[in-house]
Design a protein around this motif. Structure first.
Motif, PDB file in Angstrom:
ATOM      1  N   ALA A 254      27.044  42.891  34.078  1.00  0.00           N
ATOM      2  CA  ALA A 254      26.271  40.751  34.388  1.00  0.00           C
ATOM      3  C   ALA A 254      26.758  40.339  35.821  1.00  0.00           C
ATOM      4  N   GLY A 255      27.426  39.424  35.674  1.00  0.00           N
ATOM      5  CA  GLY A 255      28.271  38.911  36.507  1.00  0.00           C
ATOM      6  C   GLY A 255      29.666  38.819  36.505  1.00  0.00           C
ATOM      7  N   PRO A 256      30.704  39.106  37.410  1.00  0.00           N
ATOM      8  CA  PRO A 256      31.912  38.167  37.386  1.00  0.00           C
ATOM      9  C   PRO A 256      32.644  37.389  36.513  1.00  0.00           C
ATOM     10  N   TRP A 257      33.613  37.412  35.781  1.00  0.00           N
ATOM     11  CA  TRP A 257      33.783  36.065  35.077  1.00  0.00           C
ATOM     12  C   TRP A 257      35.450  36.579  34.518  1.00  0.00           C
ATOM     13  N   GLY A 258      36.234  34.881  34.529  1.00  0.00           N
ATOM     14  CA  GLY A 258      37.752  35.693  34.622  1.00  0.00           C
ATOM     15  C   GLY A 258      38.201  36.341  35.507  1.00  0.00           C
ATOM     16  N   TYR A 259      38.933  37.315  35.187  1.00  0.00           N
ATOM     17  CA  TYR A 259      39.733  38.379  35.752  1.00  0.00           C
ATOM     18  C   TYR A 259      39.332  39.463  35.640  1.00  0.00           C
TER      19      TYR A 259
END
Length: 504
Positions: free
Chosen positions: A475-480
């Protein structure tokens, strides 16, 4: 990219401590925490004496006017007051528990991902904790663009320097250095997972492990395909039979002279998994570039153990193979002899990870370790049971729970799972000691662990960490966490090694 170039690549920003803002800082990152009273604006999390009262009021008013909240990950940018030497302030919400280490990691990661094109960042998030903030900034800034040409490479780059507002004490410096070493090891695992199978096949994977290990001061041993055949590694050889690129077994050793404890690490290193003759569906098969995520994590952890001089002997045993269909590939119904003599009926060639792990586990147990941890992108059933972000942890009860607790503490959130006794008989074979799969789809993660348990020596504390979903973010990036390789479960493994070094 050569193995030496790979090992020398800069994977994160330069991070240092500072006690004041400087005129060449570009952006100041501050945290927003829950207000002291209802209907009040969020409270600024800033270092002592950073703002005078007038500046603090101006910053708070500007953020309030833009609707800034303390909601986790909420980002708001304002021009900096003239009294500050930076041009902008980026405020990030820390959620309802500003003391939570994972909230700080995610806030730092979210912040730095929003700052492409900025060179120097200074942050007050370190007013709460240094270690998690360092990890969040370092891992949030991670990029992998080795195979992009200039026409598709972003013209913006993440910040190259992050300065944390915190006293330059010996303790703070030690925490910073430790966290950078851990985060860089996570980034090494990410790089290995993100390298495409055209460029990371067993021989090249082994060579990169050799270079990384040698540079870190590890002892390195590599068994090639002829040695694997000669020494009876039937699982690794069987899985690799269908590929033109033969398998390898890598051994990395960190000797701790002052410790009487030994920890064995084993990681699944399938550099690409088509499923073999039991061919996978085409849709999504490209994600099988990540099927060596367990091996990447184990190699990176061994490097971290050496860099941190962890006071426990660590021996990593890493099987590497490519699972391909061809005229030489093993067939459903074949029987192979694992290292150590156990015979296995291969009912499904797409359950190959447990075959290479079994060989490596038996070899690892010959070193008489006190504890053994294996990790692998092993079963789709892990994602069915726990989703894409939660590793399943199985094994001997006490050690399983210890590993899961530490995994949750560092933010990788491993979850303890059972191995019901009634599933064991489903691994009985018609013609061999074991079958490599059951004849049903129930409890697939659990029965895979039960298969591996057959190869763990008596008396060894054992944990199996299934990271089929968590090792690779589709999926897409999240947090770090970026898209692609995540580096899970490196931080869990390092935490376990350090816990054993401290507590036995």
């Amino acid at each position: 990219m050569s193995s030496n170039d790979f090992s020398a690549r800069e994977r994160g920003p330069r991070i240092e401590l500072t006690t004041a803002l400087a005129k060449d800082d570009d952006v100041l990152v501050i945290g927003l925490i829950a207000p002291d009273a209802e209907n009040e604006p969020p409270t600024l999390l800033i270092a002592d004496d950073l703002f005078d009262d007038e500046t603090a009021e101006a910053v708070s008013s500007a953020l309030t006017a833009l609707g800034a909240t303390h909601k986790a990950g909420d980002l708001t940018t304002i021009p900096a007051p003239a009294t500050l030497p930076v041009s902008r302030i980026l405020a990030v919400g820390l959620g309802d528990d500003a003391d939570d280490a994972e909230a700080l990691r995610k806030a730092a990661g979210t912040s730095i991902r929003a700052l492409d094109g900025v060179d120097r960042v200074v942050s007050t998030l370190s007013a709460a904790a240094i270690g998690p903030v360092v990890e969040g900034f370092y891992l949030g800034a991670y990029r992998f663009e080795e195979f992009r040409t200039e026409k598709s490479r972003s013209d913006k780059r993440p910040p190259s320097q992050v300065r944390l507002l915190a006293p330059k004490t010996k303790e703070n410096r030690a925490e910073l250095d430790h966290s950078v070493a851990v985060a860089d090891s996570v980034a090494i695992a990410r790089d290995l997972v993100n390298t495409p199978p055209s460029h990371l096949f067993p021989a090249e994977f082994a060579e990169r492990a050799r270079v990384l290990g040698s540079q870190a001061g590890l002892r390195v041993e590599i068994l090639d395909d002829a040695q694997l055949v000669r020494e009876g590694y039937g699982g690794i050889v069987g899985v690799g039979k269908g590929s033109s690129r033969p398998p390898r077994l890598v051994r990395l050793v960190h000797d701790a002279k002052g410790s009487d404890k030994t920890v064995a690490l084993v990681g699944k290193g399938i550099t690409f998994d088509t499923g073999g003759i039991s061919l996978k569906p085409a849709a999504g098969m490209e994600a099988m570039t990540s099927d060596m995520g367990g091996a990447a994590a184990v190699i990176a952890t061994a490097v971290a153990a050496a860099r941190l001089d962890v006071n426990v002997t660590v021996i990593a045993t890493v099987p590497m193979a490519e699972n391909m269909p061809s005229g030489t590939a093993q067939r459903p119904g074949d029987v192979l002899t694992q290292y150590g003599g156990t015979t296995v009926e291969v009912l499904n060639t797409d359950a190959e990870g447990r075959l290479v792990l079994a060989d490596a586990i038996v070899r690892a147990c010959e070193d008489e370790p006190d504890y053994l941890i294996d990790t692998a992108t092993l079963t789709g059933a892990q994602m069915v049971a726990l989703g894409t972000r939660t590793p399943g942890v199985l094994g001997t009860d006490e050690f399983r729970d210890r590993v899961a607790t530490l995994s949750q503490r560092v933010g990788e959130n491993g979850w303890p799972m059972p191995m019901p006794a009634e599933l064991r008989s489903d691994l009985d074979s018609r013609v061999a000691d074991l079958a490599n799969v059951t004849n049903h789809r129930w409890g697939g993660m659990l029965s895979a662990a039960m298969f591996l348990r057959e190869f763990v020596a008596d008396g060894v504390g054992w944990a199996h960490v299934d990271v089929a979903g968590p090792a690779f973010n589709t999926a897409g990036p999240w947090g770090y966490t970026p898209k692609g390789g995540t580096g899970v479960p490196v931080r869990t493994l390092v935490a376990v090694l350090e816990d054993i070094a401290e507590n036995g």
